[in-house]
Design an enzyme around this catalytic site. Structure first.
Site, PDB file in Angstrom:
ATOM      1  N   SER A 108      -3.509  33.862  36.768  1.00  0.00           N
ATOM      2  CA  SER A 108      -3.260  35.280  36.506  1.00  0.00           C
ATOM      3  C   SER A 108      -2.158  35.410  35.465  1.00  0.00           C
ATOM      4  CB  SER A 108      -2.802  35.953  37.797  1.00  0.00           C
ATOM      5  OG  SER A 108      -2.260  37.220  37.509  1.00  0.00           O
ATOM      6  N   SER A 109      -2.178  36.537  34.732  1.00  0.00           N
ATOM      7  CA  SER A 109      -1.138  36.768  33.726  1.00  0.00           C
ATOM      8  C   SER A 109       0.246  36.943  34.351  1.00  0.00           C
ATOM      9  CB  SER A 109      -1.483  37.995  32.882  1.00  0.00           C
ATOM     10  OG  SER A 109      -1.597  39.137  33.702  1.00  0.00           O
ATOM     11  N   CYS A 110       0.323  37.116  35.674  1.00  0.00           N
ATOM     12  CA  CYS A 110       1.647  37.299  36.296  1.00  0.00           C
ATOM     13  C   CYS A 110       2.411  35.988  36.415  1.00  0.00           C
ATOM     14  CB  CYS A 110       1.533  38.003  37.632  1.00  0.00           C
ATOM     15  SG  CYS A 110       0.752  36.979  38.860  1.00  0.00           S
ATOM     16  N   TYR A 137       2.875  35.053  44.727  1.00  0.00           N
ATOM     17  CA  TYR A 137       1.510  34.846  44.193  1.00  0.00           C
ATOM     18  C   TYR A 137       1.589  34.090  42.867  1.00  0.00           C
ATOM     19  CZ  TYR A 137      -2.866  36.706  41.984  1.00  0.00           C
ATOM     20  OH  TYR A 137      -4.070  36.899  41.331  1.00  0.00           O
ATOM     21  N   LYS A 141       0.056  30.431  41.727  1.00  0.00           N
ATOM     22  CA  LYS A 141      -0.823  30.270  40.563  1.00  0.00           C
ATOM     23  C   LYS A 141      -0.270  29.232  39.583  1.00  0.00           C
ATOM     24  CE  LYS A 141      -4.117  33.214  41.544  1.00  0.00           C
ATOM     25  NZ  LYS A 141      -5.490  32.717  41.781  1.00  0.00           N
ATOM     26  N   HIS A 180      -5.911  47.123  43.099  1.00  0.00           N
ATOM     27  CA  HIS A 180      -5.262  47.234  41.783  1.00  0.00           C
ATOM     28  C   HIS A 180      -5.368  48.672  41.281  1.00  0.00           C
ATOM     29  CE1 HIS A 180      -6.004  42.789  41.799  1.00  0.00           C
ATOM     30  NE2 HIS A 180      -4.770  42.818  41.330  1.00  0.00           N
TER      31      HIS A 180
HETATM   32  N1  LIG Z   1      -8.706  41.252  40.081  1.00  0.00           N
HETATM   33  C1  LIG Z   1      -7.791  41.062  39.128  1.00  0.00           C
HETATM   34  O1  LIG Z   1      -7.306  42.022  38.489  1.00  0.00           O
HETATM   35  C2  LIG Z   1      -7.323  39.682  38.800  1.00  0.00           C
HETATM   36  C3  LIG Z   1      -7.800  38.549  39.446  1.00  0.00           C
HETATM   37  N2  LIG Z   1      -7.327  37.307  39.086  1.00  0.00           N
HETATM   38  C4  LIG Z   1      -7.806  36.094  39.747  1.00  0.00           C
HETATM   39  O2  LIG Z   1      -9.222  36.013  39.667  1.00  0.00           O
HETATM   40  C5  LIG Z   1      -9.722  35.360  40.844  1.00  0.00           C
HETATM   41  C6  LIG Z   1     -10.763  36.245  41.503  1.00  0.00           C
HETATM   42  O3  LIG Z   1     -10.142  37.479  41.877  1.00  0.00           O
HETATM   43  P1  LIG Z   1     -10.993  38.718  42.410  1.00  0.00           P
HETATM   44  O4  LIG Z   1     -12.426  38.435  42.246  1.00  0.00           O
HETATM   45  O5  LIG Z   1     -10.400  39.917  41.821  1.00  0.00           O
HETATM   46  O6  LIG Z   1     -10.630  38.707  43.961  1.00  0.00           O
HETATM   47  P2  LIG Z   1     -11.480  39.250  45.178  1.00  0.00           P
HETATM   48  O7  LIG Z   1     -10.515  39.546  46.278  1.00  0.00           O
HETATM   49  O8  LIG Z   1     -12.406  40.314  44.731  1.00  0.00           O
HETATM   50  O9  LIG Z   1     -12.376  37.993  45.580  1.00  0.00           O
HETATM   51  C7  LIG Z   1     -11.816  36.850  46.131  1.00  0.00           C
HETATM   52  C8  LIG Z   1     -12.877  36.182  46.982  1.00  0.00           C
HETATM   53  O10 LIG Z   1     -12.308  35.006  47.577  1.00  0.00           O
HETATM   54  C9  LIG Z   1     -12.607  34.997  48.955  1.00  0.00           C
HETATM   55  N3  LIG Z   1     -11.555  34.310  49.689  1.00  0.00           N
HETATM   56  C10 LIG Z   1     -10.249  34.677  49.752  1.00  0.00           C
HETATM   57  N4  LIG Z   1      -9.576  33.822  50.555  1.00  0.00           N
HETATM   58  C11 LIG Z   1     -10.483  32.921  50.989  1.00  0.00           C
HETATM   59  C12 LIG Z   1     -10.394  31.808  51.868  1.00  0.00           C
HETATM   60  N5  LIG Z   1      -9.229  31.461  52.459  1.00  0.00           N
HETATM   61  N6  LIG Z   1     -11.523  31.099  52.127  1.00  0.00           N
HETATM   62  C13 LIG Z   1     -12.693  31.462  51.555  1.00  0.00           C
HETATM   63  N7  LIG Z   1     -12.853  32.489  50.725  1.00  0.00           N
HETATM   64  C14 LIG Z   1     -11.738  33.227  50.445  1.00  0.00           C
HETATM   65  C15 LIG Z   1     -12.667  36.460  49.345  1.00  0.00           C
HETATM   66  O11 LIG Z   1     -13.393  36.611  50.538  1.00  0.00           O
HETATM   67  P3  LIG Z   1     -12.934  37.779  51.589  1.00  0.00           P
HETATM   68  O12 LIG Z   1     -12.839  39.055  50.777  1.00  0.00           O
HETATM   69  O13 LIG Z   1     -14.017  37.767  52.592  1.00  0.00           O
HETATM   70  O14 LIG Z   1     -11.608  37.333  52.107  1.00  0.00           O
HETATM   71  C16 LIG Z   1     -13.362  37.064  48.127  1.00  0.00           C
HETATM   72  O15 LIG Z   1     -14.766  36.959  48.233  1.00  0.00           O
HETATM   73  C17 LIG Z   1      -8.518  35.069  41.731  1.00  0.00           C
HETATM   74  O16 LIG Z   1      -8.079  33.755  41.496  1.00  0.00           O
HETATM   75  C18 LIG Z   1      -7.475  36.030  41.221  1.00  0.00           C
HETATM   76  O17 LIG Z   1      -6.186  35.561  41.463  1.00  0.00           O
HETATM   77  C19 LIG Z   1      -6.379  37.166  38.111  1.00  0.00           C
HETATM   78  C20 LIG Z   1      -5.884  38.249  37.438  1.00  0.00           C
HETATM   79  C21 LIG Z   1      -6.326  39.577  37.722  1.00  0.00           C
HETATM   80  C1  LIG Z   2      -3.465  41.620  38.308  1.00  0.00           C
HETATM   81  C2  LIG Z   2      -2.062  41.697  38.790  1.00  0.00           C
HETATM   82  O1  LIG Z   2      -1.918  42.769  39.724  1.00  0.00           O
HETATM   83  C3  LIG Z   2      -0.621  42.958  40.280  1.00  0.00           C
HETATM   84  O2  LIG Z   2       0.275  43.395  39.317  1.00  0.00           O
HETATM   85  P1  LIG Z   2       0.221  44.753  38.538  1.00  0.00           P
HETATM   86  O3  LIG Z   2      -0.161  44.517  37.133  1.00  0.00           O
HETATM   87  O4  LIG Z   2       1.506  45.433  38.723  1.00  0.00           O
HETATM   88  O5  LIG Z   2      -1.023  45.477  39.189  1.00  0.00           O
HETATM   89  P2  LIG Z   2      -1.458  46.873  39.782  1.00  0.00           P
HETATM   90  O6  LIG Z   2      -2.834  47.034  39.297  1.00  0.00           O
HETATM   91  O7  LIG Z   2      -1.290  46.949  41.248  1.00  0.00           O
HETATM   92  O8  LIG Z   2      -0.473  47.951  39.146  1.00  0.00           O
HETATM   93  C4  LIG Z   2      -0.388  48.188  37.766  1.00  0.00           C
HETATM   94  C5  LIG Z   2       0.535  49.340  37.484  1.00  0.00           C
HETATM   95  O9  LIG Z   2      -0.125  50.549  37.914  1.00  0.00           O
HETATM   96  C6  LIG Z   2       0.754  51.350  38.676  1.00  0.00           C
HETATM   97  N1  LIG Z   2      -0.015  52.207  39.589  1.00  0.00           N
HETATM   98  C7  LIG Z   2      -0.083  53.560  39.505  1.00  0.00           C
HETATM   99  N2  LIG Z   2      -0.799  54.050  40.513  1.00  0.00           N
HETATM  100  C8  LIG Z   2      -1.253  52.970  41.219  1.00  0.00           C
HETATM  101  C9  LIG Z   2      -2.062  52.862  42.367  1.00  0.00           C
HETATM  102  O10 LIG Z   2      -2.510  53.842  42.954  1.00  0.00           O
HETATM  103  N3  LIG Z   2      -2.336  51.595  42.805  1.00  0.00           N
HETATM  104  C10 LIG Z   2      -1.842  50.475  42.177  1.00  0.00           C
HETATM  105  N4  LIG Z   2      -2.169  49.258  42.655  1.00  0.00           N
HETATM  106  N5  LIG Z   2      -1.039  50.565  41.092  1.00  0.00           N
HETATM  107  C11 LIG Z   2      -0.755  51.798  40.629  1.00  0.00           C
HETATM  108  C12 LIG Z   2       1.637  50.326  39.352  1.00  0.00           C
HETATM  109  O11 LIG Z   2       2.831  50.915  39.831  1.00  0.00           O
HETATM  110  C13 LIG Z   2       1.864  49.326  38.213  1.00  0.00           C
HETATM  111  O12 LIG Z   2       2.868  49.816  37.358  1.00  0.00           O
HETATM  112  C14 LIG Z   2       0.014  41.683  40.744  1.00  0.00           C
HETATM  113  O13 LIG Z   2       0.726  41.972  41.903  1.00  0.00           O
HETATM  114  C15 LIG Z   2      -0.864  40.535  40.678  1.00  0.00           C
HETATM  115  O14 LIG Z   2      -1.816  40.615  41.705  1.00  0.00           O
HETATM  116  C16 LIG Z   2      -1.613  40.432  39.414  1.00  0.00           C
HETATM  117  O15 LIG Z   2      -1.852  39.361  38.924  1.00  0.00           O
END
Ligand SMILES: NC(=O)C1=CN([C@@H]2O[C@H](COP(=O)(O)OP(=O)(O)OC[C@H]3O[C@@H](n4cnc5c(N)ncnc54)[C@H](OP(=O)(O)O)[C@@H]3O)[C@@H](O)[C@H]2O)C=CC1
Ligand SMILES: C[C@H]1O[C@H](OP(=O)(O)OP(=O)(O)OC[C@H]2O[C@@H](n3cnc4c(=O)[nH]c(N)nc43)[C@H](O)[C@@H]2O)[C@@H](O)[C@@H](O)C1=O
Length: 326
Positions: A108-110, A137, A141, A180
């Site tokens: 992740s970019s974090c 987190y 990563k 998110h």
């Molecule tokens: N979404 C985003 O904005 C971002 C995502 N990423 C990365 O991309 C990847 C995919 O994320 P995303 O698709 O959004 O996440 P999701 O939560 O949508 O999907 C994650 C999947 O992994 C499964 N999973 C989680 N824990 C376990 C476990 N212990 N055993 C088996 N399966 C598990 C979940 O199943 P269940 O829901 O049933 O627990 C789910 O199906 C991750 O590595 C994430 O960190 C990086 C940056 C941004």
């Molecule tokens: C992908 C990235 O996601 C997480 O980081 P983040 O970029 O801060 O992600 P976010 O989507 O939750 O928020 C983005 C911005 O948006 C604002 N914001 C406004 N209103 C809502 C709101 O209603 N919900 C949320 N979630 N945010 C809100 C919020 O306050 C922030 O300023 C990591 O923890 C980590 O998981 C990671 O890798």
């Protein structure tokens, strides 16, 4: 004889995993292996060991992780560090043990310092302090990248890492607090429109900037990076800095995003900001020139991606929304 690789997509029911399955299927790859979380607990080493010994996997896309937005990361830090460290340690180690040569780890970019120079280049990793709301987190990563690099250096595996910016699209998590920002706002604006609510509350100041990538673009990038030949990948990375950024190269303020989501949904009321909620990192725009140099760039503009995501959201059944979790 079918000589296609057997590809395990870990996390195939999640936002990104499902898109990777779509992308692989669209390319005619049929030997896909999947397990739901209920079928295979990736934090359990014995289960992961047996899975890899029995399945004869050639490639792994590691898209399973504990994932959530700023509130979930800040509220459940123990789960975010423990689950992610266990999942990636088990999958990387057991994949290596079973002779898997190719694996793509999703970070992740974090991972980058909170106040990194913008746009953020891959080499800025570990050059400063992390953003506190998601430090556990991010630490997991970073360890995931280093796991891949260490197995490559010691055992000659070809384990690669991609660092996506914030993602969104069909199959997202729409939980009101744990999601998110895009799925959270899409749901909030939609519900406000349905109930004629006069205002929608946005967390934080609206000033932070974020870069958003449509999930099918992310999946296409994953398949592209997995399929680069080894010499090409090696020529653009370093054994101890092996990760690649994945993003669009453009960002918007959260206030601008809120206006865009409101327009996509067709909401006409007011937008207000709740500054008691955290902003998180002020900006994290990725430098995506390395991946561009390797022949891939994003193709879905944010307004178009939001339209597609909203269409998918409207297709959801109420029970699917009620069941969305962290
Ligand atoms: N979404 C985003 O904005 C971002 C995502 N990423 C990365 O991309 C990847 C995919 O994320 P995303 O698709 O959004 O996440 P999701 O939560 O949508 O999907 C994650 C999947 O992994 C499964 N999973 C989680 N824990 C376990 C476990 N212990 N055993 C088996 N399966 C598990 C979940 O199943 P269940 O829901 O049933 O627990 C789910 O199906 C991750 O590595 C994430 O960190 C990086 C940056 C941004
Ligand atoms: C992908 C990235 O996601 C997480 O980081 P983040 O970029 O801060 O992600 P976010 O989507 O939750 O928020 C983005 C911005 O948006 C604002 N914001 C406004 N209103 C809502 C709101 O209603 N919900 C949320 N979630 N945010 C809100 C919020 O306050 C922030 O300023 C990591 O923890 C980590 O998981 C990671 O890798």
């Amino acid at each position: 004889m079918n000589t296609q690789p057997r590809i395990y997509v870990a996390g195939h029911q999640g936002l990104v995993g499902a898109a990777i399955v779509r992308a692989l299927a669209a390319r005619g790859l049929t030997k896909l292996v999947t397990r739901s979380h209920a079928e295979l607990e990736l934090t359990n080493q014995a289960q992961v060991h047996d899975f890899f010994r029995n399945e004869k996997i050639d490639q792994v896309y590691l898209a399973a992780a504990r994932v959530g937005g700023i509130h979930a990361n800040n509220t459940y830090p123990a789960e975010f560090i423990y689950d992610n460290m266990m999942v990636q340690a088990n999958v990387v180690h057991e994949a290596w043990g079973a002779g898997v040569q190719k694996l793509l780890f999703l970070g992740s970019s974090c991972i980058y310092p909170r106040l990194a120079p913008q746009p953020i280049r891959e080499e800025y990793l570990m050059s400063g302090m992390l953003e506190p709301t998601n430090e556990p987190y991010a630490m997991a990563k970073i360890a995931g990248i280093k796991l891949c690099e260490s197995y490559n250096r010691q055992y000659g595996t070809d384990f690669r890492s991609v660092m996506p910016t914030n993602l969104y699209g069909p199959g997202d998590n729409y939980h009101p607090e744990n999601s998110h920002v895009i799925p959270a706002l899409m749901r909030r604006f939609h519900e406000a429109k349905e109930t004629d609510a006069p205002e929608v509350v946005i967390w934080g100041s609206g000033k932070p900037m974020r870069e958003f990538l449509y999930v099918d673009d992310m999946a296409a990038a994953c398949v592209h990076v997995m399929n680069l030949d080894r010499a090409t990948y090696a020529a653009h990375t370093d054994p101890m800095h092996s990760h690649l950024n994945v993003g669009t190269g453009e960002d918007v303020t959260i206030a601008e995003l809120a206006r865009l989501v409101g327009a996509t949904v067709g909401y006409r009321g007011r937008i207000v900001f709740d500054t008691s909620k955290p902003d998180g990192t002020p900006r994290k725009l990725l430098d995506v020139s390395k991946l561009k140099g390797l022949g891939w760039q994003a193709s879905t503009p944010l307004p178009e991606g939001l339209r597609r995501a909203y269409a998918a959201y409207r297709g959801l059944q109420p029970a699917q929304l009620a069941g969305s979790s962290a």
